[in-house]
Design a protein around this motif. Structure first.
Motif, PDB file in Angstrom:
ATOM      1  N   GLY A   9       6.086  29.416 -18.724  1.00 36.62           N
ATOM      2  CA  GLY A   9       5.450  28.173 -19.149  1.00 36.62           C
ATOM      3  C   GLY A   9       4.483  27.571 -18.132  1.00 36.62           C
ATOM      4  O   GLY A   9       3.762  26.624 -18.449  1.00 36.62           O
ATOM      5  N   ARG A  10       4.482  28.086 -16.900  1.00 36.17           N
ATOM      6  CA  ARG A  10       3.565  27.559 -15.880  1.00 36.17           C
ATOM      7  C   ARG A  10       2.209  28.240 -15.976  1.00 36.17           C
ATOM      8  O   ARG A  10       2.091  29.325 -16.524  1.00 36.17           O
ATOM      9  CB  ARG A  10       4.133  27.833 -14.467  1.00 36.17           C
ATOM     10  CG  ARG A  10       5.369  27.033 -14.142  1.00 36.17           C
ATOM     11  CD  ARG A  10       6.010  27.502 -12.858  1.00 36.17           C
ATOM     12  NE  ARG A  10       6.649  28.807 -13.069  1.00 36.17           N
ATOM     13  CZ  ARG A  10       7.489  29.369 -12.208  1.00 36.17           C
ATOM     14  NH1 ARG A  10       7.760  28.765 -11.067  1.00 36.17           N
ATOM     15  NH2 ARG A  10       8.048  30.531 -12.471  1.00 36.17           N
ATOM     16  N   THR A  11       1.184  27.603 -15.428  1.00 42.48           N
ATOM     17  CA  THR A  11      -0.103  28.283 -15.308  1.00 42.48           C
ATOM     18  C   THR A  11       0.028  29.309 -14.183  1.00 42.48           C
ATOM     19  O   THR A  11       0.919  29.200 -13.333  1.00 42.48           O
ATOM     20  CB  THR A  11      -1.236  27.298 -14.933  1.00 42.48           C
ATOM     21  OG1 THR A  11      -0.958  26.773 -13.629  1.00 42.48           O
ATOM     22  CG2 THR A  11      -1.369  26.173 -15.944  1.00 42.48           C
ATOM     23  N   GLU A  12      -0.860  30.286 -14.183  1.00 40.71           N
ATOM     24  CA  GLU A  12      -0.849  31.280 -13.120  1.00 40.71           C
ATOM     25  C   GLU A  12      -1.030  30.599 -11.757  1.00 40.71           C
ATOM     26  O   GLU A  12      -0.356  30.940 -10.783  1.00 40.71           O
ATOM     27  CB  GLU A  12      -1.961  32.303 -13.369  1.00 40.71           C
ATOM     28  CG  GLU A  12      -1.974  33.428 -12.354  1.00 40.71           C
ATOM     29  CD  GLU A  12      -2.959  34.528 -12.716  1.00 40.71           C
ATOM     30  OE1 GLU A  12      -2.588  35.410 -13.513  1.00 40.71           O
ATOM     31  OE2 GLU A  12      -4.092  34.497 -12.217  1.00 40.71           O
ATOM     32  N   HIS A  13      -1.927  29.625 -11.707  1.00 37.18           N
ATOM     33  CA  HIS A  13      -2.190  28.903 -10.457  1.00 37.18           C
ATOM     34  C   HIS A  13      -0.909  28.244  -9.933  1.00 37.18           C
ATOM     35  O   HIS A  13      -0.562  28.395  -8.757  1.00 37.18           O
ATOM     36  CB  HIS A  13      -3.290  27.861 -10.684  1.00 37.18           C
ATOM     37  CG  HIS A  13      -3.658  27.103  -9.446  1.00 37.18           C
ATOM     38  ND1 HIS A  13      -4.377  27.671  -8.412  1.00 37.18           N
ATOM     39  CD2 HIS A  13      -3.382  25.830  -9.070  1.00 37.18           C
ATOM     40  CE1 HIS A  13      -4.530  26.780  -7.452  1.00 37.18           C
ATOM     41  NE2 HIS A  13      -3.943  25.665  -7.814  1.00 37.18           N
ATOM     42  N   ALA A  14      -0.206  27.540 -10.819  1.00 36.95           N
ATOM     43  CA  ALA A  14       1.038  26.866 -10.426  1.00 36.95           C
ATOM     44  C   ALA A  14       2.081  27.887  -9.974  1.00 36.95           C
ATOM     45  O   ALA A  14       2.754  27.693  -8.954  1.00 36.95           O
ATOM     46  CB  ALA A  14       1.580  26.035 -11.586  1.00 36.95           C
ATOM     47  N   TYR A  15       2.189  28.977 -10.728  1.00 35.54           N
ATOM     48  CA  TYR A  15       3.165  30.011 -10.379  1.00 35.54           C
ATOM     49  C   TYR A  15       2.904  30.562  -8.980  1.00 35.54           C
ATOM     50  O   TYR A  15       3.819  30.681  -8.164  1.00 35.54           O
ATOM     51  CB  TYR A  15       3.134  31.147 -11.411  1.00 35.54           C
ATOM     52  CG  TYR A  15       4.049  32.290 -11.044  1.00 35.54           C
ATOM     53  CD1 TYR A  15       5.403  32.246 -11.366  1.00 35.54           C
ATOM     54  CD2 TYR A  15       3.574  33.400 -10.346  1.00 35.54           C
ATOM     55  CE1 TYR A  15       6.251  33.284 -11.008  1.00 35.54           C
ATOM     56  CE2 TYR A  15       4.425  34.438  -9.988  1.00 35.54           C
ATOM     57  CZ  TYR A  15       5.757  34.372 -10.321  1.00 35.54           C
ATOM     58  OH  TYR A  15       6.601  35.386  -9.958  1.00 35.54           O
ATOM     59  N   LEU A  16       1.643  30.885  -8.698  1.00 33.11           N
ATOM     60  CA  LEU A  16       1.308  31.488  -7.411  1.00 33.11           C
ATOM     61  C   LEU A  16       1.511  30.511  -6.251  1.00 33.11           C
ATOM     62  O   LEU A  16       1.743  30.925  -5.123  1.00 33.11           O
ATOM     63  CB  LEU A  16      -0.120  32.050  -7.429  1.00 33.11           C
ATOM     64  CG  LEU A  16      -0.308  33.261  -8.351  1.00 33.11           C
ATOM     65  CD1 LEU A  16      -1.770  33.660  -8.455  1.00 33.11           C
ATOM     66  CD2 LEU A  16       0.549  34.441  -7.909  1.00 33.11           C
ATOM     67  N   LEU A  17       1.437  29.211  -6.524  1.00 35.05           N
ATOM     68  CA  LEU A  17       1.722  28.208  -5.490  1.00 35.05           C
ATOM     69  C   LEU A  17       3.226  28.040  -5.272  1.00 35.05           C
ATOM     70  O   LEU A  17       3.677  27.832  -4.141  1.00 35.05           O
ATOM     71  CB  LEU A  17       1.121  26.844  -5.880  1.00 35.05           C
ATOM     72  CG  LEU A  17      -0.387  26.676  -5.709  1.00 35.05           C
ATOM     73  CD1 LEU A  17      -0.828  25.317  -6.248  1.00 35.05           C
ATOM     74  CD2 LEU A  17      -0.788  26.813  -4.240  1.00 35.05           C
ATOM     75  N   GLU A  18       4.013  28.107  -6.365  1.00 36.75           N
ATOM     76  CA  GLU A  18       5.435  27.744  -6.302  1.00 36.75           C
ATOM     77  C   GLU A  18       6.384  28.913  -6.111  1.00 36.75           C
ATOM     78  O   GLU A  18       7.468  28.735  -5.551  1.00 36.75           O
ATOM     79  CB  GLU A  18       5.852  27.034  -7.610  1.00 36.75           C
ATOM     80  CG  GLU A  18       5.115  25.750  -7.912  1.00 36.75           C
ATOM     81  CD  GLU A  18       5.236  25.361  -9.385  1.00 36.75           C
ATOM     82  OE1 GLU A  18       6.030  26.001 -10.120  1.00 36.75           O
ATOM     83  OE2 GLU A  18       4.532  24.426  -9.804  1.00 36.75           O
TER      84      GLU A  18
END
Length: 188
Positions: free
Chosen positions: A139-148
């Motif tokens: 459910g996260r964006t790729e950007h959010a995933y790669l940060l978190e």
């Protein structure tokens, strides 16, 4: 590269059964490291004997006991050592490409069928990779995933697998169109 390095890398996310490792290999690692479940189980036994992994047995009701494998400190150390070494160059041995190279003097229809099969494989793998991507993103964006995300390595290898199969698909469609024109030209 030894199979064990791929197994060590697959255990970064935490403990796993041999069965789930085999399934996971099929879905993710298989795009860059081929193995059979039998080879995998043999390697797990060897790795346990060498102290790279430890195994705990989970009792299950109405099902066989489950053996869960995880990295030992020696396993983590082996993985660090492996990542520090320069990789060997990639050696591609693609029998289909040799058949395509020789198709003009061979059986064009058989080569076309082999290319069509490669296309279907690529479509199936892409669908599987996209499901895996959706599961990782959750459910996260790729950007959010790669940060978190704690580990981004599996996602980066997945992206590489996706682009590899997209290219297989693009090339297969082109090759089929060219072969079809050629086969029809020879029959008219």
């Amino acid at each position: 590269m030894a199979l064990r390095n791929a197994v060590l890398a697959a255990l970064i996310e935490g403990e796993s059964s041999g069965y789930d490792l085999a399934k996971g290999f099929d879905a993710s690692v298989a795009n860059f490291w081929m193995t059979t479940p039998q080879q995998l189980y043999r390697e797990l036994d060897r790795m346990a004997a060498e102290g790279l992994i430890e195994t705990r047995v989970v009792q299950q009701e109405r099902r066989p006991n489950k053996r869960l494998h995880s990295l030992t400190p020696a396993g983590w150390e082996a993985l660090r050592t492996f990542t520090a070494e320069p990789p060997k160059p990639t050696a591609i041995r693609d029998e289909l490409m040799v058949k395509v190279q020789a198709m003009d003097v061979g059986d064009g229809a058989a080569v076309r069928a082999a290319v069509a099969e490669r296309k279907e494989w690529a479509e199936a793998k892409l669908a599987r990779y996209e499901r895996l991507r959706a599961r990782l993103l959750d459910g996260r964006t790729e950007h959010a995933y790669l940060l978190e995300a704690e580990h981004v390595g599996p996602y980066l290898t997945l992206l590489r697998g996706i682009s590899f199969e997209q290219e297989n698909l693009r090339w297969s469609e082109l090759a089929i169109a060219v072969i079809d024109r050629r086969l029809h030209a020879h029959h008219s």
